[in-house]
Design an enzyme around this catalytic site. Structure first.
Site, mmCIF file in Angstrom:
data_model
loop_
_atom_site.group_PDB
_atom_site.id
_atom_site.type_symbol
_atom_site.label_atom_id
_atom_site.label_comp_id
_atom_site.label_asym_id
_atom_site.label_seq_id
_atom_site.Cartn_x
_atom_site.Cartn_y
_atom_site.Cartn_z
ATOM 1 N N TRP A 138 89.720 -141.112 -7.460
ATOM 2 C CA TRP A 138 90.874 -140.285 -7.081
ATOM 3 C C TRP A 138 92.167 -141.073 -7.015
ATOM 4 O O TRP A 138 93.246 -140.504 -6.944
ATOM 5 C CB TRP A 138 90.633 -139.631 -5.708
ATOM 6 C CG TRP A 138 90.176 -140.629 -4.666
ATOM 7 C CD1 TRP A 138 88.881 -140.877 -4.288
ATOM 8 C CD2 TRP A 138 90.989 -141.546 -3.919
ATOM 9 N NE1 TRP A 138 88.844 -141.898 -3.356
ATOM 10 C CE2 TRP A 138 90.122 -142.324 -3.107
ATOM 11 C CE3 TRP A 138 92.369 -141.794 -3.839
ATOM 12 C CZ2 TRP A 138 90.590 -143.317 -2.249
ATOM 13 C CZ3 TRP A 138 92.823 -142.787 -2.985
ATOM 14 C CH2 TRP A 138 91.941 -143.525 -2.205
ATOM 15 N N ASN A 139 92.103 -142.415 -6.996
ATOM 16 C CA ASN A 139 93.335 -143.154 -6.656
ATOM 17 C C ASN A 139 94.365 -143.176 -7.780
ATOM 18 O O ASN A 139 95.563 -143.203 -7.504
ATOM 19 C CB ASN A 139 93.012 -144.568 -6.132
ATOM 20 C CG ASN A 139 92.353 -145.445 -7.152
ATOM 21 O OD1 ASN A 139 91.753 -144.965 -8.116
ATOM 22 N ND2 ASN A 139 92.454 -146.741 -6.964
ATOM 23 N N LYS A 150 83.966 -136.612 -15.651
ATOM 24 C CA LYS A 150 83.863 -136.039 -14.307
ATOM 25 C C LYS A 150 84.869 -136.739 -13.398
ATOM 26 O O LYS A 150 84.660 -137.878 -12.984
ATOM 27 C CB LYS A 150 82.449 -136.220 -13.732
ATOM 28 C CG LYS A 150 82.221 -135.336 -12.522
ATOM 29 C CD LYS A 150 81.256 -135.898 -11.515
ATOM 30 C CE LYS A 150 81.795 -137.032 -10.727
ATOM 31 N NZ LYS A 150 82.976 -136.730 -9.873
ATOM 32 N N PRO A 151 85.978 -136.048 -13.103
ATOM 33 C CA PRO A 151 86.961 -136.663 -12.200
ATOM 34 C C PRO A 151 86.469 -136.617 -10.760
ATOM 35 O O PRO A 151 85.510 -135.915 -10.436
ATOM 36 C CB PRO A 151 88.197 -135.783 -12.385
ATOM 37 C CG PRO A 151 87.656 -134.445 -12.802
ATOM 38 C CD PRO A 151 86.377 -134.703 -13.551
ATOM 39 N N ALA A 152 87.146 -137.352 -9.883
ATOM 40 C CA ALA A 152 86.781 -137.343 -8.463
ATOM 41 C C ALA A 152 86.995 -135.941 -7.884
ATOM 42 O O ALA A 152 87.916 -135.228 -8.292
ATOM 43 C CB ALA A 152 87.641 -138.352 -7.708
ATOM 44 N N GLU A 198 84.253 -150.562 -13.809
ATOM 45 C CA GLU A 198 85.507 -151.040 -13.205
ATOM 46 C C GLU A 198 85.374 -150.766 -11.714
ATOM 47 O O GLU A 198 85.555 -149.636 -11.265
ATOM 48 C CB GLU A 198 86.699 -150.277 -13.797
ATOM 49 C CG GLU A 198 86.900 -150.502 -15.276
ATOM 50 C CD GLU A 198 87.425 -151.894 -15.614
ATOM 51 O OE1 GLU A 198 87.880 -152.600 -14.699
ATOM 52 O OE2 GLU A 198 87.352 -152.273 -16.789
ATOM 53 N N ARG A 201 102.111 -150.688 -3.876
ATOM 54 C CA ARG A 201 101.958 -149.752 -4.990
ATOM 55 C C ARG A 201 100.781 -148.824 -4.668
ATOM 56 O O ARG A 201 99.754 -149.259 -4.183
ATOM 57 C CB ARG A 201 101.686 -150.549 -6.274
ATOM 58 C CG ARG A 201 101.355 -149.714 -7.462
ATOM 59 C CD ARG A 201 101.335 -150.600 -8.715
ATOM 60 N NE ARG A 201 100.858 -149.866 -9.870
ATOM 61 C CZ ARG A 201 99.707 -150.127 -10.490
ATOM 62 N NH1 ARG A 201 98.949 -151.116 -10.078
ATOM 63 N NH2 ARG A 201 99.336 -149.417 -11.528
ATOM 64 N N CYS A 212 92.578 -150.744 -6.738
ATOM 65 C CA CYS A 212 91.586 -151.820 -6.810
ATOM 66 C C CYS A 212 92.290 -153.160 -6.948
ATOM 67 O O CYS A 212 91.748 -154.195 -6.588
ATOM 68 C CB CYS A 212 90.665 -151.586 -7.994
ATOM 69 S SG CYS A 212 91.589 -151.335 -9.515
ATOM 70 N N GLU A 267 87.355 -154.139 1.279
ATOM 71 C CA GLU A 267 88.476 -153.515 0.579
ATOM 72 C C GLU A 267 89.207 -152.603 1.571
ATOM 73 O O GLU A 267 88.596 -151.705 2.146
ATOM 74 C CB GLU A 267 87.890 -152.710 -0.582
ATOM 75 C CG GLU A 267 88.841 -152.504 -1.701
ATOM 76 C CD GLU A 267 88.195 -151.798 -2.894
ATOM 77 O OE1 GLU A 267 87.113 -151.193 -2.760
ATOM 78 O OE2 GLU A 267 88.810 -151.853 -3.971
ATOM 79 N N SER A 301 98.697 -154.674 -14.391
ATOM 80 C CA SER A 301 98.317 -153.533 -15.231
ATOM 81 C C SER A 301 99.247 -153.393 -16.436
ATOM 82 O O SER A 301 100.460 -153.408 -16.281
ATOM 83 C CB SER A 301 98.366 -152.245 -14.402
ATOM 84 O OG SER A 301 97.519 -152.386 -13.293
HETATM 85 P P1 NAD Z 1 83.720 -143.777 -5.384
HETATM 86 O O1 NAD Z 1 82.816 -144.814 -5.936
HETATM 87 O O2 NAD Z 1 83.377 -143.181 -4.090
HETATM 88 O O3 NAD Z 1 83.854 -142.561 -6.406
HETATM 89 C C1 NAD Z 1 84.261 -142.748 -7.739
HETATM 90 C C2 NAD Z 1 83.735 -141.604 -8.571
HETATM 91 O O4 NAD Z 1 82.318 -141.628 -8.542
HETATM 92 C C3 NAD Z 1 84.140 -140.213 -8.096
HETATM 93 O O5 NAD Z 1 84.340 -139.387 -9.224
HETATM 94 C C4 NAD Z 1 82.911 -139.746 -7.317
HETATM 95 O O6 NAD Z 1 82.790 -138.352 -7.298
HETATM 96 C C5 NAD Z 1 81.818 -140.353 -8.172
HETATM 97 N N1 NAD Z 1 80.532 -140.578 -7.505
HETATM 98 C C6 NAD Z 1 80.315 -140.938 -6.208
HETATM 99 N N2 NAD Z 1 78.984 -141.062 -5.988
HETATM 100 C C7 NAD Z 1 78.360 -140.797 -7.172
HETATM 101 C C8 NAD Z 1 76.993 -140.777 -7.601
HETATM 102 N N3 NAD Z 1 75.989 -141.069 -6.758
HETATM 103 N N4 NAD Z 1 76.731 -140.462 -8.893
HETATM 104 C C9 NAD Z 1 77.728 -140.181 -9.753
HETATM 105 N N5 NAD Z 1 79.037 -140.174 -9.401
HETATM 106 C C10 NAD Z 1 79.350 -140.490 -8.130
HETATM 107 O O7 NAD Z 1 85.175 -144.428 -5.380
HETATM 108 P P2 NAD Z 1 86.554 -143.760 -4.932
HETATM 109 O O8 NAD Z 1 86.576 -143.751 -3.450
HETATM 110 O O9 NAD Z 1 86.795 -142.491 -5.662
HETATM 111 O O10 NAD Z 1 87.578 -144.825 -5.529
HETATM 112 C C11 NAD Z 1 87.918 -145.980 -4.872
HETATM 113 C C12 NAD Z 1 87.142 -147.155 -5.435
HETATM 114 O O11 NAD Z 1 87.405 -147.281 -6.830
HETATM 115 C C13 NAD Z 1 87.576 -148.466 -4.832
HETATM 116 O O12 NAD Z 1 86.460 -149.260 -4.556
HETATM 117 C C14 NAD Z 1 88.424 -149.091 -5.939
HETATM 118 O O13 NAD Z 1 88.521 -150.487 -5.888
HETATM 119 C C15 NAD Z 1 87.726 -148.617 -7.161
HETATM 120 N N6 NAD Z 1 88.616 -148.678 -8.320
HETATM 121 C C16 NAD Z 1 88.408 -149.649 -9.261
HETATM 122 C C17 NAD Z 1 89.261 -149.761 -10.352
HETATM 123 C C18 NAD Z 1 89.057 -150.823 -11.391
HETATM 124 O O14 NAD Z 1 89.627 -150.687 -12.474
HETATM 125 N N7 NAD Z 1 88.297 -151.872 -11.143
HETATM 126 C C19 NAD Z 1 90.329 -148.870 -10.489
HETATM 127 C C20 NAD Z 1 90.509 -147.898 -9.510
HETATM 128 C C21 NAD Z 1 89.633 -147.804 -8.441
#
Ligand code: NAD
Length: 488
Positions: A161-162, A185-187, A261, A289, A295, A392, A452
């Protein structure tokens, strides 16, 4: 709180159904997923809540479209991407408003994300035309080596979602350029931005079935049939390390190609020869930012003991002066966090650091009243055992610890299971290169608070993931190498 007329217009213009095989449709059973405005905590619209049956239909559609898309001329694939790059710019006001409503950050930050997101379409519209192979003589001179690159096949993308659009375009851009079809599949918190992006791509001529979108609050349930489908060839995930680990295990059954990622714990190192004002400028970007919900956010500041006091004072002055408010309000610099859990986690980390001896130089509290706001916070004198140095944060909190030698700084920076990015501030070239070589991260901002860039390989090492998005490397995540031994 009711939406303004402009806000309502942007929401009404966005699709709220699933996109499967080129058709917009409701979820089977008619389930709906409410979308909340993080600045009020109130739901302001609903989208379709997909079921596992919808997920199966989406992967069927992606598989059906694969052969035609793979043979679509590179010029055509490139032109669709370039049109979409332009279209994001032309529609940036509406797209940014939509993003701010569901994600919270200021409209200015949403526009900045959209500009960044669009750059991946521009970059990969070029890369679509540069997929090459090679032909060479074998060592023994008797046969020839012919190498070609082909699309990996249908892909599944899960995004966080971020950065509701940019984390999608980093995957969609190279996949389309390479000739792969996909399900996205978006958040569950931010599906509107992805649905709007999918509509924009369709309007730019993307054939039905190439990109399918399922929105759902049951992420694991809808992902299972897709990841378990033997026709799927690639899984690309951006999100937390915790979820990434589970997905890698699921992907093992069909030996899928994976890109991960994942989370970060970026150290921001300020050496004694650094220009403190430059470092503060970089720190503001690296920390603030996206309200610290990135991340790549600087998660901890390690500052040479000779500069620590000055650095903390100057950073606190700047962060303390930032305007906190609803992302749609004029002049807002710090929007709300995504939800109550995230805000409470940030508060818990601050309390833990203070209870172990840190001093709160500015901020330190969540805001009372509606929405999930947290004050920009600077903590100085943070002790080694504080959780905030290990976990984090994902919020506007800057913990500062000190070091007295380069070795100590490097050891502290590498003391984490994460390895996404680090930031280094020094004016000594030799020190800069020595430190960069020793840091265990996939990316480094050298006297710069942001890494980025669509033209650069973004990605982490250690438990921050595997694979690279963007740069010359990005398209190779979506191409298989085929070698033909040619008998002359
Ligand atoms: P999250 O892992 O909770 O969710 C990410 C996505 O995965 C969402 O679409 C969620 O619905 C889905 N998801 C969750 N559980 C799942 C499962 N069991 N099976 C399939 N899909 C599932 O993360 P978040 O809270 O949405 O995002 C924040 C995290 O993302 C932070 O840890 C951040 O560092 C990381 N992030 C990393 C990068 C990168 O490029 N390295 C970029 C942005 C965010």
């Amino acid at each position: 709180m009711a939406l303004t007329q402009d806000e309502q217009k942007a929401v009404d213009a966005a699709p709220n159904q699933l996109l499967i095989g080129g058709e917009w449709r409701d979820a089977t059973g008619g389930g709906r997923l409410p979308i909340e405005d993080p600045s009020t905590g109130e739901a302001f619209c609903e989208v379709a809540d997909a079921t596992p049956d919808d997920a199966k239909a989406a992967i069927d559609a992606a598989c059906d479209a694969q052969a035609d898309w793979a043979t679509t001329p590179p010029n055509e694939r490139s032109e669709i991407l370039y049109k979409a790059f332009k279209a994001i710019g032309e529609n940036v006001d509406d797209l940014a408003l939509l993003m701010t409503l569901e994600m919270g950050k200021s409209v200015a930050e949403s526009k900045a994300e959209l500009t960044y997101a669009a750059e991946f379409f521009r970059w990969f519209s070029g890369e679509a035309l540069r997929i090459d192979g090679y032909f060479k003589n074998a060592g023994n001179g008797a046969s020839r080596v012919l190498v070609m690159r082909q699309p990996v096949g249908p892909c599944y993308f899960i995004t966080p979602w971020n950065f509701p659009n940019a984390m999608g375009t980093r995957k969609i851009g190279p996949a389309l350029a390479a000739g792969c079809t996909m399900v996205v599949k978006p958040a569950q918190q931010t599906p509107l931005s992805m649905l709007a992006l999918a509509k924009l791509l369709s309007d730019c001529g993307l054939p039905g079935g190439v990109l399918n979108v399922v929105t759902s609050k049951k992420s694991a349930d809808v992902s299972e049939p897709i990841i378990g489908d033997p026709r799927l060839r690639k899984l690309s995930f951006t999100g937390s390390t915790e979820v990434g680990r589970k997905l890698i295990a699921q992907a093992a059954d069909n030996v899928l190609k994976v890109s991960m990622e994942l989370g970060g714990n970026a150290p921001f190192l300020v050496f004694e020869d650094a220009d403190v004002d430059d470092a503060i400028e970089g720190a503001m970007i690296a920390k603030m930012r996206n309200v610290g919900e990135a991340c790549t956010s600087a998660n901890r500041f390690h500052v040479h003991e000779s500069l620590a006091e000055e650095f903390a004072e100057k950073l606190a002055k700047k962060m303390g002066a930032m305007k906190v408010g609803r992302g749609t309000e004029e002049g807002t610099e710090v929007g709300p966090l995504i939800d109550a859990d995230q805000r409470d986690k940030v508060a818990e980390l601050v309390d833990d650091a203070v209870s172990k001896g840190a001093t709160c130089v500015t901020g330190g509290d969540k805001r009372n009243g509606e929405g999930y706001f947290f004050e920009p916070t600077v903590l100085s004198g943070v002790t080694d055992d504080a959780r905030v140095l290990d976990e984090e944060i994902f919020g506007p909190v800057a913990p500062i610890a000190t070091f007295s030698s380069d070795e100590e700084a490097i050891a502290a920076a590498n003391n984490t299971e994460y390895g996404l990015v680090s930031y280094v501030y020094t004016s000594d070239l030799k020190r800069a290169l020595r430190v960069c070589e020793a840091l265990e991260t996939g990316m480094i901002g050298l006297n710069q608070g942001m890494v980025s860039n669509a033209g650069a390989p973004f990605g982490g090492v250690k438990q921050s993931g595997t694979g690279r998005e963007g740069g010359n490397e990005g398209i190779h995540e979506y191409l298989e190498t085929k070698y033909i031994a040619v008998n002359l």
